[in-house]
Structures are given as structure tokens and as C-alpha cells.
Enzyme design. Structure first.
Site, PDB file in Angstrom:
ATOM      1  N   LYS A  35      -2.602   3.596   9.699  1.00  0.00           N
ATOM      2  CA  LYS A  35      -3.219   3.542   8.370  1.00  0.00           C
ATOM      3  C   LYS A  35      -3.032   2.132   7.823  1.00  0.00           C
ATOM      4  O   LYS A  35      -1.963   1.746   7.366  1.00  0.00           O
ATOM      5  CB  LYS A  35      -2.604   4.550   7.390  1.00  0.00           C
ATOM      6  CG  LYS A  35      -3.545   4.708   6.191  1.00  0.00           C
ATOM      7  CD  LYS A  35      -2.887   4.984   4.893  1.00  0.00           C
ATOM      8  CE  LYS A  35      -2.350   3.865   4.076  1.00  0.00           C
ATOM      9  NZ  LYS A  35      -3.281   2.871   3.564  1.00  0.00           N
TER      10      LYS A  35
ATOM     11  N   GLU B  69      10.441  -1.057   6.993  1.00  0.00           N
ATOM     12  CA  GLU B  69      10.559  -2.525   6.824  1.00  0.00           C
ATOM     13  C   GLU B  69      10.059  -2.806   5.415  1.00  0.00           C
ATOM     14  O   GLU B  69       8.856  -2.719   5.164  1.00  0.00           O
ATOM     15  CB  GLU B  69       9.669  -3.271   7.819  1.00  0.00           C
ATOM     16  CG  GLU B  69       9.846  -2.906   9.280  1.00  0.00           C
ATOM     17  CD  GLU B  69      11.140  -3.376   9.870  1.00  0.00           C
ATOM     18  OE1 GLU B  69      11.783  -4.258   9.275  1.00  0.00           O
ATOM     19  OE2 GLU B  69      11.521  -2.840  10.912  1.00  0.00           O
TER      20      GLU B  69
ATOM     21  N   CYS C  58       7.147 -11.036   3.018  1.00  0.00           N
ATOM     22  CA  CYS C  58       8.356 -10.232   2.780  1.00  0.00           C
ATOM     23  C   CYS C  58       9.606 -11.104   2.822  1.00  0.00           C
ATOM     24  O   CYS C  58      10.540 -10.895   2.066  1.00  0.00           O
ATOM     25  CB  CYS C  58       8.444  -9.109   3.798  1.00  0.00           C
ATOM     26  SG  CYS C  58       8.371  -9.686   5.499  1.00  0.00           S
TER      27      CYS C  58
ATOM     28  N   GLU D 130      11.194  -8.688  -6.694  1.00  0.00           N
ATOM     29  CA  GLU D 130      10.270  -9.278  -5.726  1.00  0.00           C
ATOM     30  C   GLU D 130       8.929  -9.505  -6.420  1.00  0.00           C
ATOM     31  O   GLU D 130       8.306  -8.550  -6.888  1.00  0.00           O
ATOM     32  CB  GLU D 130      10.085  -8.336  -4.525  1.00  0.00           C
ATOM     33  CG  GLU D 130       9.202  -8.945  -3.450  1.00  0.00           C
ATOM     34  CD  GLU D 130       8.945  -7.998  -2.278  1.00  0.00           C
ATOM     35  OE1 GLU D 130       8.711  -6.799  -2.512  1.00  0.00           O
ATOM     36  OE2 GLU D 130       8.972  -8.468  -1.125  1.00  0.00           O
TER      37      GLU D 130
HETATM   38  P1  NAD Z   1       2.955  -0.897  -0.455  1.00  0.00           P
HETATM   39  O1  NAD Z   1       4.279  -0.250  -0.298  1.00  0.00           O
HETATM   40  O2  NAD Z   1       2.260  -0.775  -1.752  1.00  0.00           O
HETATM   41  O3  NAD Z   1       1.922  -0.338   0.631  1.00  0.00           O
HETATM   42  C1  NAD Z   1       2.217  -0.380   2.015  1.00  0.00           C
HETATM   43  C2  NAD Z   1       1.409   0.691   2.720  1.00  0.00           C
HETATM   44  O4  NAD Z   1       1.859   1.962   2.265  1.00  0.00           O
HETATM   45  C3  NAD Z   1      -0.099   0.639   2.410  1.00  0.00           C
HETATM   46  O5  NAD Z   1      -0.812   0.962   3.577  1.00  0.00           O
HETATM   47  C4  NAD Z   1      -0.251   1.719   1.359  1.00  0.00           C
HETATM   48  O6  NAD Z   1      -1.547   2.284   1.315  1.00  0.00           O
HETATM   49  C5  NAD Z   1       0.760   2.751   1.830  1.00  0.00           C
HETATM   50  N1  NAD Z   1       1.228   3.674   0.800  1.00  0.00           N
HETATM   51  C6  NAD Z   1       1.339   3.457  -0.539  1.00  0.00           C
HETATM   52  N2  NAD Z   1       1.765   4.574  -1.156  1.00  0.00           N
HETATM   53  C7  NAD Z   1       1.939   5.519  -0.201  1.00  0.00           C
HETATM   54  C8  NAD Z   1       2.351   6.883  -0.205  1.00  0.00           C
HETATM   55  N3  NAD Z   1       2.682   7.503  -1.337  1.00  0.00           N
HETATM   56  N4  NAD Z   1       2.405   7.551   0.969  1.00  0.00           N
HETATM   57  C9  NAD Z   1       2.086   6.937   2.126  1.00  0.00           C
HETATM   58  N5  NAD Z   1       1.655   5.658   2.199  1.00  0.00           N
HETATM   59  C10 NAD Z   1       1.601   4.949   1.049  1.00  0.00           C
HETATM   60  O7  NAD Z   1       3.160  -2.424  -0.048  1.00  0.00           O
HETATM   61  P2  NAD Z   1       2.075  -3.576  -0.026  1.00  0.00           P
HETATM   62  O8  NAD Z   1       1.774  -3.980  -1.414  1.00  0.00           O
HETATM   63  O9  NAD Z   1       0.958  -3.218   0.875  1.00  0.00           O
HETATM   64  O10 NAD Z   1       2.886  -4.742   0.721  1.00  0.00           O
HETATM   65  C11 NAD Z   1       3.796  -5.533   0.056  1.00  0.00           C
HETATM   66  C12 NAD Z   1       5.212  -5.078   0.328  1.00  0.00           C
HETATM   67  O11 NAD Z   1       5.431  -5.015   1.730  1.00  0.00           O
HETATM   68  C13 NAD Z   1       6.240  -6.049  -0.205  1.00  0.00           C
HETATM   69  O12 NAD Z   1       7.287  -5.327  -0.812  1.00  0.00           O
HETATM   70  C14 NAD Z   1       6.740  -6.750   1.051  1.00  0.00           C
HETATM   71  O13 NAD Z   1       8.029  -7.281   0.944  1.00  0.00           O
HETATM   72  C15 NAD Z   1       6.672  -5.649   2.052  1.00  0.00           C
HETATM   73  N6  NAD Z   1       6.636  -6.173   3.418  1.00  0.00           N
HETATM   74  C16 NAD Z   1       7.762  -6.030   4.197  1.00  0.00           C
HETATM   75  C17 NAD Z   1       7.772  -6.552   5.489  1.00  0.00           C
HETATM   76  C18 NAD Z   1       9.000  -6.398   6.375  1.00  0.00           C
HETATM   77  O14 NAD Z   1       8.874  -6.618   7.570  1.00  0.00           O
HETATM   78  N7  NAD Z   1      10.138  -6.024   5.849  1.00  0.00           N
HETATM   79  C19 NAD Z   1       6.657  -7.218   5.983  1.00  0.00           C
HETATM   80  C20 NAD Z   1       5.526  -7.345   5.170  1.00  0.00           C
HETATM   81  C21 NAD Z   1       5.534  -6.812   3.876  1.00  0.00           C
END
Ligand code: NAD
Length: 501
Positions: free
Chosen positions: A194, A270, A305, A402
């Protein structure tokens, strides 16, 4: 578009972009199709506002269908029981196809989420390297024979888990995808991906290439859509065995709850970060360190991230060092994401743009000193320049939360003790950096930093051989390296008595 000459200039990339068409339907059971509801959502280029595609908006019925297909594919064994060497061959073929279509894949990510094309090309190299590495690992990973008495043969076998749902973010769309999908497929699982609703298009192009590479029917599927609809449905499914997630800490916590409410599926997370970057006064080349410190936060518009968003500088050099950071930041201004010379691109969407500007306002209100940037750049696109705050304290919102944008918070410290305490004073633990020439200090501080990875005299170093992940509320999983491959397999213990006993 494959095997055409390498685009080198803004005009070359614009010409490529003009001839691009996008797959925007879900990929279920080897077929591209609309969501069952017929619903779609818009994918727009944040640098121009242009509509790129109306993308299938999957929901619970699509998830249920894909999960049933994935289960069937897992049970029939065409992939899950295939000899590892044969899975390797197919994945290497996929890597080759990605290589041949690298410019197109990079272009899709740049148009879909605004990152500079140079950065997208780097992501493609990373994604391809990851697929190759995991493919090469899979026929080198041995099981075990336990040291028992000679009347017994005791085996520890590695088996695929079953159905893995990979839920990924938008900041490195295809690279984050590869970090999950490559080891999960290599280990023999059926994978449902997804992608983020903010960057779904490269995942759908990947599905076309996976089919062409010969990944069997139902083993790899892609469900575009929102988190609270299709993402949640996958996370609550009784037939999904593992969730592989990259995204925010808040959503990571929700996924653990969904696992508890359903089938105790494994959840690898992650999540976010607020990474400290410590600069000690003994550094020799302060200009070089300052340019790395600026790149650590401004790369990919700060939508990283492991962004080095907290810069901790020893007070004896702080004023001078901040001047050098400001100078380096001048050369990192955002530009057209299709221009190979742009260091920063556009912010992914209006919501994120607003959120970053809100944090900047809060920084000013709470008394941090704004040294550069801080205002959106006029125009149809969503651009924010490098923004630096000095005099930030650990109590300020911009020093704790963040932001996920090009905003640097500079803190001062007097002693090593104070620097380490400040660095660790966060719920996150994804990355930390340390710049010093003193080997004793490097050894001491590296050990004391609570972080999944520590970069010494560099920022963001690493390759496929190194695991990537966090501690504390930055998550519990590890991407890349053979450690990630192990996460996507189960251990089975087999105790064989040579005579019935
Ligand atoms: P997000 O948590 O909003 O979304 C991530 C994914 O989760 C998306 O595909 C989203 O549609 C899905 N999602 C959202 N709500 C959900 C739910 N209730 N159930 C299931 N899936 C759901 O994050 P984002 O805005 O896409 O990305 C930014 C975040 O990602 C930042 O916090 C960043 O630090 C983190 N990030 C971490 C890493 C790592 O390796 N640690 C790498 C890249 C990004």
C-alpha cells in the site's frame, strides 16, 4: 521510454515528462483494475499543481480480495516453495528491468511528490541495489543443525511467514518500497503493497515491471488508497501475517493496536525522528562540517526520517559555525525539481506545506531566533527555503517535534555530558551524528547515544550491508542487510528421533 539516452538538462527532463503516461489502477491478481467502489483520488504535481492522474482509491473490499488472492498464491507454492536460487533469478530480472527504466521511475517520483530529480535518481540506485542485495542473499542463508545427541537430528528451518502487507510513506516512494518488498519477496512471502496516497504512481509502475519479470500471479499486488481505509483494512485483516510499516510514530502505534485487535500479526515499524547532530569544537574543517550539517537537514526538503533536524554545537564555536551553516544553506535553495541542479524541490502537498509554516510561526512565537528563511516562496508550486533557527531550547516545540520540512533548530552546549543528555532527550532514536577528531570522545559518545544508527564524521552514511532502523519511538524493525531478510521468515524447529521413542 526505456533504453533512451540519459536526460541531462532541465529541457531533457521536461521533454520526458511530457511524454509520460501513468498507470493509476490497482494491481490485484495480476490485473490492473479500478477500485470496487469506482472511487478515485487525485495525484498532483506539487511543483506546478498539475493533475497527474485520478488514482484508484481502494478500500476494505479491495483489501479482502487482494488478501484472499495472496493467501491462495502462498498456498499454491509457485513462489513460496520455489527454490531460493530461482526466486533470486526472478528478482534479479526485476532489478534489471528497473535499471532499464530507471529514468522513468525517477521521473514519476519527482512529479508525484516534488523531490529533485537528482535525488530521485539516487533513490532508484538505492532501490535497485536493495533488490539485488536481497536477491543475492536468499540462496546464501542457511538453516541450522542443533548440537544434539547422535540419536536425534534437530533442524532449525527458515520458512516464509505468509502474507506480508507493506505500508509505506511518500518521502522516498520507491526506495522505501524496495526496502520492504525486496526482503519480503526474497524470503518467499506474498506481498501486498500500500503506497502512500501522496505518491502512489511509482508503485504501480513497479507492479508492471514485477509482472514482466515473472513474479507469479498474486504474489505481488499493489493497493493505492488512504491509510484509514485500505491501510486499516490490511492492518486489521485476520489473514495478513505481517505488517511492514514505514511512516509516522502516531500511525505506527495504531498499527500495533490493530494487530492486537486482530490476529497478533508481526508488526515491524520504521517511524519518525528528531535526530541530533553534535558538532564539537575540535573539528578541523568547519566549513566542510557546516555544509554537511546543512545538507543533513535540507536534503529532500527536510522530508527525511533521519534529517539532522537538531544541530547541537559546542558554544565556543557556535556563532562562527552558525554563520558557516547559513552560507552553505544559501546554495541549497529550492528550484524546479526537474532541473538536475536543484538541491531542494517542492513540498509534497498543501497540508505538509501548511504544517511546516505553522511550526515556523511557533518557533518565532516561542522565542527562537530566525536566522534565514521562514517564508513560503510565491508561485503556483509549494516551496519553502532553507530555514534556520538559532537559540533553540529543548523545551521549544521546534526543538522537540518532528517537522518533516527544511527547518533546522540550533542548540548550544558547553560540555560533552550536556550534549549527550540533550541529544537523548527525545522520544525518538532513529539517527545521530557526531563530528570530532578526538577518538576517545568518539568512542564514548557513540556508545551513549540512544539511536539506531550513529554517523561519525559524516551524515547518512551506509549501504545495503548495514541495517537501518530506530530505537525508542522510532520503531522496532530493521530495513536492509541480511537482518531484514530474517525478519520476513519464521523459524521452524524440527526434532527428529531416528527411532520412534
Ligand atoms: P504516515 O504515518 O502518515 O503514513 C505512512 C503510511 O501509512 C501511508 O501509506 C498512509 O496511508 C498509511 N496510514 C496512515 N494511517 C493509517 C492507518 N490508520 N492504518 C493503516 N495505514 C495508515 O507517514 P507519512 O506522512 O507518509 O511519512 C512521514 C513519516 O514517515 C515521518 O514521520 C517520517 O519520519 C517517517 N519515515 C520513517 C522512515 C524510517 O525508516 N524510520 C523512513 C521514511 C519516513
Amino acid at each position: 521510454m526505456s533504453r533512451t539516452p540519459t536526460p541531462r538538462t532541465l529541457a531533457d527532463w521536461q521533454a520526458r515528462a511530457a511524454e509520460l503516461s501513468f498507470e493509476s489502477r490497482a494491481f490485484i491478481d495480476d490485473t490492473f483494475l479500478a477500485a470496487e467502489s469506482g472511487d478515485t483520488f487525485e495525484s498532483r504535481n506539487p511543483a506546478t499543481g498539475e493533475l497527474l492522474a485520478q488514482v484508484a482509491s481502494c478500500d476494505e473490499p479491495d483489501a479482502a480480495r487482494a488478501v484472499a488472492v495472496a493467501r491462495r498464491a502462498f498456498a499454491d507454492g509457485a513462489w513460496s516453495r520455489l527454490a531460493p536460487g530461482k526466486r533470486k533469478k526472478t528478482l534479479l530480472r526485476l532489478a534489471e528491468l528497473m535499471e532499464a527504466n530507471k529514468h522513468e521511475l525517477a521521473l514519476i517520483d519527482t512529479l508525484d511528490m516534488g523531490k529533485p530529480i537528482s535525488s530521485s535518481l539516487g533513490d532508484m540506485n538505492g532501490a535497485i541495489a536493495c533488490i539485488r542485495y536481497q536477491a543475492e542473499c536468499i540462496d546464501k542463508l542457511y538453516g541450522e543443525v542443533a548440537p544434539t545427541g547422535e540419536e536425534t537430528l534437530a533442524l532449525v528451518l527458515r520458512e516464509p511467514i505468509g502474507v506480508v502487507a507493506a505500508i509505506v510513506p511518500w518521502n522516498f516512494p520507491l526506495m522505501m518500497t524496495a526496502w520492504k518488498v525486496a526482503p519480503a519477496l526474497a524470503a518467499g512471502n506474498s506481498v501486498i503493497l500500500k503506497p502512500s496516497e501522496k505518491s502512489p504512481l511509482s508503485a504501480l509502475r513497479l507492479a508492471q515491471l514485477a509482472r514482466e519479470a515473472g513474479i507469479p500471479r498474486g504474489v505481488f499486488q499493489v493497493l493505492p488508497g488512504f491509510g484509514h481505509t485500505v491501510g486499516k483494512a490490511l492492518a486489521l485483516s485476520m489473514e495478513v501475517d505481517c505488517l511492514a510499516f514505514t511512516g509516522s510514530t502516531a500511525v505506527g502505534k495504531q498499527l500495533m493496536q490493530y494487530a492486537g485487535q486482530s490476529n497478533l500479526k508481526r508488526v515491524y515499524l520504521e517511524c519518525g525522528g528528531k535526530s541530533p547532530n553534535l558538532v564539537f569544537a575540535d573539528c578541523k574543517d568547519l566549513d566542510l562540517v557546516a555544509s554537511h550539517a546543512a545538507a543533513a537537514i535540507f536534503h529532500n526538503q527536510g522530508e527525511v526520517c533521519i534529517a539532522g533536524s537538531r544541530l547541537l554545537v559546542e558554544n565556543t564555536i557556535r556563532d562562527d559555525f552558525v554563520e558557516r551553516v547559513l552560507k552553505a544553506a544559501e546554495n541549497m535553495q529550492p528550484g524546479d525539481p526537474l532541473d538536475p541542479d536543484s538541491f531542494m524541490g517542492a513540498i509534497v502537498d498543501e497540508a505538509q506545506h501548511r504544517r511546516i509554516l505553522d511550526y515556523i510561526r511557533q518557533g518565532v512565537q516561542e522565542g527562537a531566533r530566525l536566522r534565514t528563511g521562514g517564508k513560503a516562496i510565491d508561485g503556483p508550486g509549494l516551496f519553502i527555503p532553507p530555514t534556520v533557527f538559532d537559540g533553540v531550547t529543548p523545551q521549544m516545540t521546534i526543538g522537540r517535534e518532528e517537522i518533516f520540512g527544511p527547518v533546522l533548530a540550533v542548540f548550544g552546549f558547553d560540555t560533552e555530558e550536556e550534549a549527550v543528555a540533550m541529544a537523548n532527550d527525545t522520544p525518538y532514536g532513529l539517527a545521530a551524528g557526531l563530528w570530532s577528531q578526538d577518538i576517545d570522545r568518539i568512542m564514548r559518545v557513540t556508545r551513549r547515544l540512544q539511536s539506531g544508527q550513529v554517523f561519525v564524521n559524516n551524515w547518512a552514511g551506509g549501504d545495503q550491508t548495514m541495517p537501518f532502523g530506530g530505537v525508542k519511538q522510532s520503531g522496532n524493525g530493521r530495513d536492509k542487510s541480511h537482518h531484514s531478510l530474517e525478519e520476513y521468515s519464521e523459524l521452524k524447529s524440527v526434532w527428529m528421533s531416528l527411532q520412534p521413542s
